[in-house]
Enzyme design. Structure first.
Site, PDB file in Angstrom:
ATOM      1  N   HIS A 164     -46.448  65.949  44.892  1.00 37.63           N
ATOM      2  CA  HIS A 164     -47.493  66.833  45.403  1.00 37.63           C
ATOM      3  C   HIS A 164     -47.815  66.503  46.855  1.00 37.63           C
ATOM      4  O   HIS A 164     -47.923  67.396  47.698  1.00 37.63           O
ATOM      5  CB  HIS A 164     -48.752  66.702  44.538  1.00 37.63           C
ATOM      6  CG  HIS A 164     -48.595  67.239  43.156  1.00 37.63           C
ATOM      7  ND1 HIS A 164     -49.274  68.348  42.700  1.00 37.63           N
ATOM      8  CD2 HIS A 164     -47.821  66.833  42.130  1.00 37.63           C
ATOM      9  CE1 HIS A 164     -48.925  68.589  41.442  1.00 37.63           C
ATOM     10  NE2 HIS A 164     -48.052  67.678  41.084  1.00 37.63           N
ATOM     11  N   ASP A 182     -54.779  71.321  46.214  1.00 42.03           N
ATOM     12  CA  ASP A 182     -53.703  71.113  45.249  1.00 42.03           C
ATOM     13  C   ASP A 182     -54.014  71.838  43.942  1.00 42.03           C
ATOM     14  O   ASP A 182     -55.167  71.996  43.544  1.00 42.03           O
ATOM     15  CB  ASP A 182     -53.539  69.618  44.980  1.00 42.03           C
ATOM     16  CG  ASP A 182     -52.359  69.311  44.078  1.00 42.03           C
ATOM     17  OD1 ASP A 182     -51.262  69.078  44.610  1.00 42.03           O
ATOM     18  OD2 ASP A 182     -52.526  69.330  42.840  1.00 42.03           O
TER      19      ASP A 182
END
Length: 473
Positions: A17, A117
């Site tokens: 990520h 995110d």
């Protein structure tokens, strides 16, 4: 020219990520001088290397990108993976608010929004508090986003309990896939745990409150899922991928690349299962037997799992021989190598690699497509890996090894994939007419992935629309 608009990036701390969000930030500031980016970094309680990793990342970015390290928070290690991620992100919410307040108070450049995110959608609340839009950066593909939105809709609008599907024969008609899928066999296992199901679907509900969603995919790879998102009630979606760090590092220190130089083109099977990929002794022995019986050249990244019940990163085995069949390393010394951590991008870029046995993590899937390497798909856990698996098999880009394998090292393993199953997947990957057709298809999609991010490509144009959205407010 000084930047006039600043975006605050809030990534999840996992490597897959963090790296993709940093690459996204680099792409934005390279494309438009009006933008600057501040990236807020959260630290895992068990990650001792985050500071050096951030130093390395900071050295590779433009002056208009800066990193702010948030305080490290302690967490109970005895929890499910999904619950850990949720509580980890929530525990940093006040720190994020303080950091955004400091940036907002500066006045120039103006705070233009938060890029959040996919696991931190509750941070949208912070954006609301400061009167700025929030954009979700979805580090997986459009199909997985569609599955999440569809399941959330089933729960909240049709009052279906997804956890009740465990063990059932019900087939769900997901708009993003061509055919209905048997729920009990293919749904991510997180859906079948009550708390994890609630967390996952609450995230999907929050996605609907974002101004838009940036998805790390490209329209040519997922035309049906991208098209289906509008019918699922998603906000504006920008397919901007593949967003990858494809810089191949120097060979210095990578003895394994020298070994690959000595192998014929497209002859080596590469086995690597992501930053969390690891195997215990029982499963390692099954893989070893499959490799030895197949006779193919191989490069195998084998890592030790954390202790049961511990949410920690895998580590290299001090001596892989301790978990492999007796004499395996000697018998295969002429055709294969067993290593620990692997420089995955550098390996996939090497012409000797003919196939990739992968857990179907989304970044790994995009990297294999970028470099034109066909996959033998073996999803190890839940979530994105399930949907990446379904996608690449449906598109004819992958052979399957075990499509309904369930494994969770926190709560214990759920079955072992046998040597016969693994060997069968490797043979489907490497030999026969079907393998040749698959290789051809992967090469074709590889070309499309590269064109998508070039000027005039679908993702290039999609990112331009997002930039104008941000800068025109």
């Amino acid at each position: 020219m000084s930047a006039s608009s600043e975006l605050v990036f809030i990534p999840f701390a996992a490597a897959g990520h963090l790296v993709s969000m940093v690459e996204m930030a680099k792409l934005l500031v390279d494309r438009d001088d009006r933008l600057s980016v501040t990236i807020l970094i959260m630290k895992f309680p068990f990650d001792s290397e985050i500071d050096s990793r951030i130093e390395s990342l900071a050295a590779s970015v433009a002056a208009r990108i800066r990193f702010v390290l948030l305080p490290r928070r302690s967490h109970s290690p005895r929890t499910s993976r999904r619950a850990f991620i949720h509580h980890f992100m929530e525990s940093h919410k006040a720190d994020v608010r303080d950091a955004v307040a400091e940036l907002s108070a500066r006045g120039s450049p103006r705070l233009a929004g938060l890029v959040i995110d996919m696991f931190g959608a509750s941070m949208i609340d912070v954006g609301v508090e400061f009167g700025v839009p929030s954009y979700v950066f979805f580090t997986s593909g459009a199909a997985f986003l569609g599955v999440m939105l569809h399941l959330q809709s089933l729960r909240d609008e049709q009052h279906m309990d997804p956890t009740s599907l465990k063990g059932s024969d019900v087939e769900l008609d997901f708009p993003c896939f061509a055919n209905p899928l048997p729920a009990a066999k293919f749904l991510p296992m997180d859906v079948f745990r009550e708390e994890d199901c609630r967390i996952s679907l609450d995230l999907a509900l929050r996605y609907r409150k974002a101004k838009s969603i940036l998805v790390n995919t490209f329209a040519e790879l997922e035309p049906r899922p991208v098209e289906a998102l509008a019918s699922l009630g998603a906000p504006a979606v920008y397919p901007v991928g593949p967003i990858l760090n494809i810089k191949v590092e120097s060979k210095r220190g990578f003895e394994i690349l020298d070994w690959l130089d000595q192998q014929p083109d497209a002859s080596v099977v590469f086995l690597c299962f992501g930053s969390k990929g690891c195997f215990d002794e029982h499963q390692a022995k099954e893989i070893a037997q499959a490799l030895e019986r197949s006779g193919y050249r191989f490069l195998w990244s084998l890592r030790r799992p954390p202790a049961k019940g511990k949410l920690e990163a895998p580590c290299d085995y001090a001596d892989p021989a301790e978990v492999l069949p007796e004499g395996f390393l000697n018998r295969t010394a002429g055709v294969g190598r067993v290593i620990g951590w692997a420089p995955q991008v550098a390996v996939l870029a090497h012409p000797a690699i003919g196939g990739f046995v992968s857990h179907c993590g989304w970044n790994s899937t995009l990297e294999s497509i970028w470099f034109g390497v066909p996959i033998a798909a073996w999803p190890q856990q839940a979530e994105q890996q399930f949907n990446a698996f379904q996608l690449v098999v449906e598109l004819g880009l992958a052979a399957d090894i075990k499509m309904d394998h369930r494994r969770d090292f926190v709560e214990g393993s759920d079955g072992v994939v046998t040597a016969d199953e693994i060997e069968g997947g490797i043979r489907k990957l490497m030999e026969g007419e079907e393998a040749g057709e698959r290789r051809k298809k992967v090469k074709e999609v590889s070309e499309k992935s590269r064109k998508a991010v070039m000027e005039g490509g679908s993702s290039y144009s999609s990112l331009a629309r997002f930039i104008e959205d941000v800068c025109s407010q």
